[in-house]
Enzyme design. Structure first.
Site, PDB file in Angstrom:
ATOM      1  N   GLY A 184       1.763   2.788  -2.738  1.00 47.75           N
ATOM      2  CA  GLY A 184       1.428   3.557  -3.933  1.00 47.75           C
ATOM      3  C   GLY A 184       2.289   3.188  -5.128  1.00 47.75           C
ATOM      4  O   GLY A 184       2.260   3.875  -6.144  1.00 47.75           O
ATOM      5  N   LYS A 185       3.024   2.083  -5.032  1.00 49.88           N
ATOM      6  CA  LYS A 185       3.952   1.710  -6.104  1.00 49.88           C
ATOM      7  C   LYS A 185       3.217   1.352  -7.395  1.00 49.88           C
ATOM      8  O   LYS A 185       3.665   1.719  -8.487  1.00 49.88           O
ATOM      9  CB  LYS A 185       4.860   0.572  -5.661  1.00 49.88           C
ATOM     10  CG  LYS A 185       4.160  -0.726  -5.260  1.00 49.88           C
ATOM     11  CD  LYS A 185       5.144  -1.736  -4.721  1.00 49.88           C
ATOM     12  CE  LYS A 185       4.458  -3.071  -4.389  1.00 49.88           C
ATOM     13  NZ  LYS A 185       3.426  -2.909  -3.338  1.00 49.88           N
ATOM     14  N   SER A 186       2.097   0.639  -7.298  1.00 47.44           N
ATOM     15  CA  SER A 186       1.355   0.272  -8.503  1.00 47.44           C
ATOM     16  C   SER A 186       0.766   1.507  -9.169  1.00 47.44           C
ATOM     17  O   SER A 186       0.797   1.641 -10.402  1.00 47.44           O
ATOM     18  CB  SER A 186       0.240  -0.721  -8.166  1.00 47.44           C
ATOM     19  OG  SER A 186       0.774  -1.963  -7.749  1.00 47.44           O
ATOM     20  N   ARG A 237       0.818  -1.223   0.000  1.00 44.01           N
ATOM     21  CA  ARG A 237       0.000   0.000   0.000  1.00 44.01           C
ATOM     22  C   ARG A 237       0.854   1.278   0.000  1.00 44.01           C
ATOM     23  O   ARG A 237       0.426   2.309   0.501  1.00 44.01           O
ATOM     24  CB  ARG A 237      -0.959   0.027   1.195  1.00 44.01           C
ATOM     25  CG  ARG A 237      -2.032  -1.045   1.165  1.00 44.01           C
ATOM     26  CD  ARG A 237      -2.899  -0.917  -0.064  1.00 44.01           C
ATOM     27  NE  ARG A 237      -4.049  -1.814  -0.015  1.00 44.01           N
ATOM     28  CZ  ARG A 237      -4.845  -2.047  -1.058  1.00 44.01           C
ATOM     29  NH1 ARG A 237      -4.586  -1.473  -2.212  1.00 44.01           N
ATOM     30  NH2 ARG A 237      -5.865  -2.866  -0.960  1.00 44.01           N
ATOM     31  N   ASP A 268       3.078  -6.329 -13.003  1.00 41.20           N
ATOM     32  CA  ASP A 268       2.707  -6.112 -11.607  1.00 41.20           C
ATOM     33  C   ASP A 268       2.248  -7.456 -11.010  1.00 41.20           C
ATOM     34  O   ASP A 268       1.127  -7.888 -11.272  1.00 41.20           O
ATOM     35  CB  ASP A 268       1.591  -5.079 -11.532  1.00 41.20           C
ATOM     36  CG  ASP A 268       1.377  -4.526 -10.134  1.00 41.20           C
ATOM     37  OD1 ASP A 268       2.066  -4.991  -9.202  1.00 41.20           O
ATOM     38  OD2 ASP A 268       0.527  -3.632  -9.965  1.00 41.20           O
ATOM     39  N   HIS A 320      -7.817  -2.214  -9.122  1.00 44.64           N
ATOM     40  CA  HIS A 320      -6.723  -1.919 -10.049  1.00 44.64           C
ATOM     41  C   HIS A 320      -7.245  -1.767 -11.479  1.00 44.64           C
ATOM     42  O   HIS A 320      -6.857  -0.844 -12.197  1.00 44.64           O
ATOM     43  CB  HIS A 320      -5.672  -3.039 -10.005  1.00 44.64           C
ATOM     44  CG  HIS A 320      -4.704  -2.908  -8.872  1.00 44.64           C
ATOM     45  ND1 HIS A 320      -3.372  -2.651  -9.073  1.00 44.64           N
ATOM     46  CD2 HIS A 320      -4.875  -2.983  -7.534  1.00 44.64           C
ATOM     47  CE1 HIS A 320      -2.751  -2.586  -7.900  1.00 44.64           C
ATOM     48  NE2 HIS A 320      -3.645  -2.797  -6.948  1.00 44.64           N
TER      49      HIS A 320
END
Length: 401
Positions: free
Chosen positions: A235-237, A233, A302, A272
């Site tokens: 925020g990488k994606s 969580r 991902d 997502h």
């Protein structure tokens, strides 16, 4: 054709009046931005904003020669007082063309949101496209014979898919100068603003900047291989997705699978998927090497941690005896194959992975094994990437550039 940006911010300006946010707090002096307004060759004014006359004077231009004032979007709040001598402001109906006495031709471009975009052709034949805040072109089909615009001014950060549509249709090409306007407080000013614009193949300029339409400006290309690291969580994606938001086509490679019966996992996947552009294609697979070898649009992988989980499953790496025998060798060979394919790929790749080596030491041997192998995988992939980011609490830090 010469263009002066009297303002480059949202209709509320930056900082927003009364806003206590961190971005507004540092948007002072040269980082402040008035509402976006464009002066074309001193004769055409696109969007009339408060203080336009003063802004023009600061930029060294008078509005006395303006022959046409056009608006791109509804203006909230009290009406803007028309400076003496300026013609009344109006809007051109979608699809209609207007000839200005100065020799400019203006065509109204339909939008997918309230507002009007304007295509302006100068007496010298140069062409620019100006889009309203929050707007993207509607119904623009791909056309291989279409001549790209020399300059595009758009809400690049708020609506990156607008730029993706222009590129897919051929209206924006490799030599098109893209300038971000309608800049809001969602992006901190300074280096972060520059980085996000560069990821979209665009640039941001200060208020008062004058540009010559058709003049080439080099923008840093998106690195061919990027690794985005971060914890759960972090925020990488979202950061990885944002880096490809302005591309007309992207293949999203989901390595986690569907996990039948797991409703919580299904909800994560849906979240997502819903935030990704509709033009993106999703593949659920851990077979990354064939995708890296073949050509095609950019890949967003991902994530590598889930790929490693699958690879360790196949190698029997969770069993101590299997791992000590053939397991570790099989896994190393599979990782080496992936790294070699990444090294040789011609595709643009943005890969996401977890950074797990900074927390609690796992209580089991298999947990420690996964942590160690992920650390090795991340290091090997980072070595092959031109750009590496670490995302912490939603903030992207550049580790390699």
């Amino acid at each position: 054709m010469e263009l002066t940006l009297l303002g480059t911010g949202t209709p509320e300006g930056l900082p927003r009046p009364g806003c206590p946010c961190a971005a507004c707090a540092v948007s002072v002096g040269p980082r402040s931005r008035a509402a976006t307004s464009l002066l074309v060759d001193g004769a055409l004014l696109l969007d009339l904003t408060p203080g336009a006359v003063l802004a023009g004077a600061r930029a060294g231009h008078s509005l006395a020669g303006v022959r046409q004032v056009l608006l791109t979007h509804p203006h909230d709040g009290p009406p803007v007082e028309l400076p003496p001598g300026l013609p009344a402001a109006g809007r051109v109906p979608d699809g209609r063309e207007l000839s200005v006495i100065s020799g400019h031709r203006v065509r109204a471009v339909p939008m997918d949101a309230p507002g009007t975009g304007y295509e302006v052709t100068g007496p010298d034949g140069s062409r620019l496209l100006y889009l309203p805040p929050g707007g993207a072109p509607a119904g623009m089909e791909p056309d291989a014979g279409r001549r790209p615009y020399d300059l595009v001014l758009a809400d690049v950060l708020g609506r990156p898919e607008a730029l993706a549509r222009l590129r897919a249709s051929g209206a924006a090409g490799p030599t098109t100068d893209v300038i971000a306007v309608h800049v809001d407080h969602d992006t901190p000013p300074g280096r972060e603003l520059e980085r996000r614009c560069a990821a979209a193949g665009a640039r941001a300029v200060p208020d008062g900047t004058t540009v010559t339409v058709g003049e080439y400006h080099a923008v840093p290309d998106l690195p061919r291989r990027t690794l985005v690291l971060g914890g759960a969580r972090s925020g990488k994606s979202f950061e990885a997705e944002r880096r490809l938001g302005s591309f007309p086509e992207v293949v999203y490679v989901a390595t986690g699978g569907s996990r039948d019966g797991d409703t919580e996992w299904a909800a994560r996947i849906a979240l997502h998927r819903d935030r990704r552009p509709g033009s993106w294609r999703t593949l659920e697979t851990c077979e990354l090497v064939p995708l890296l070898v073949e050509g095609g649009p950019p890949l967003l992988i991902d994530c590598l941690a889930l790929w490693l989980t699958d690879a360790m499953d196949r190698a029997g790496a969770w069993d101590d005896a299997v791992w000590a025998g053939r397991g570790h060798k099989e896994l190393r060979e599979r990782v080496a194959e992936l790294v070699a394919a990444l090294r040789a790929t011609r595709r643009t790749v943005v890969a996401v992975s977890n950074e797990v080596g900074s927390g609690i030491v796992p209580a089991t041997a298999s947990g420690r094994r996964f942590r160690d192998e992920l650390g090795r995988l991340n290091a090997a992939v980072a070595a092959e990437c031109e750009h590496v980011l670490l995302v912490v609490a939603g903030q992207a830090m550049v580790l390699k550039d």
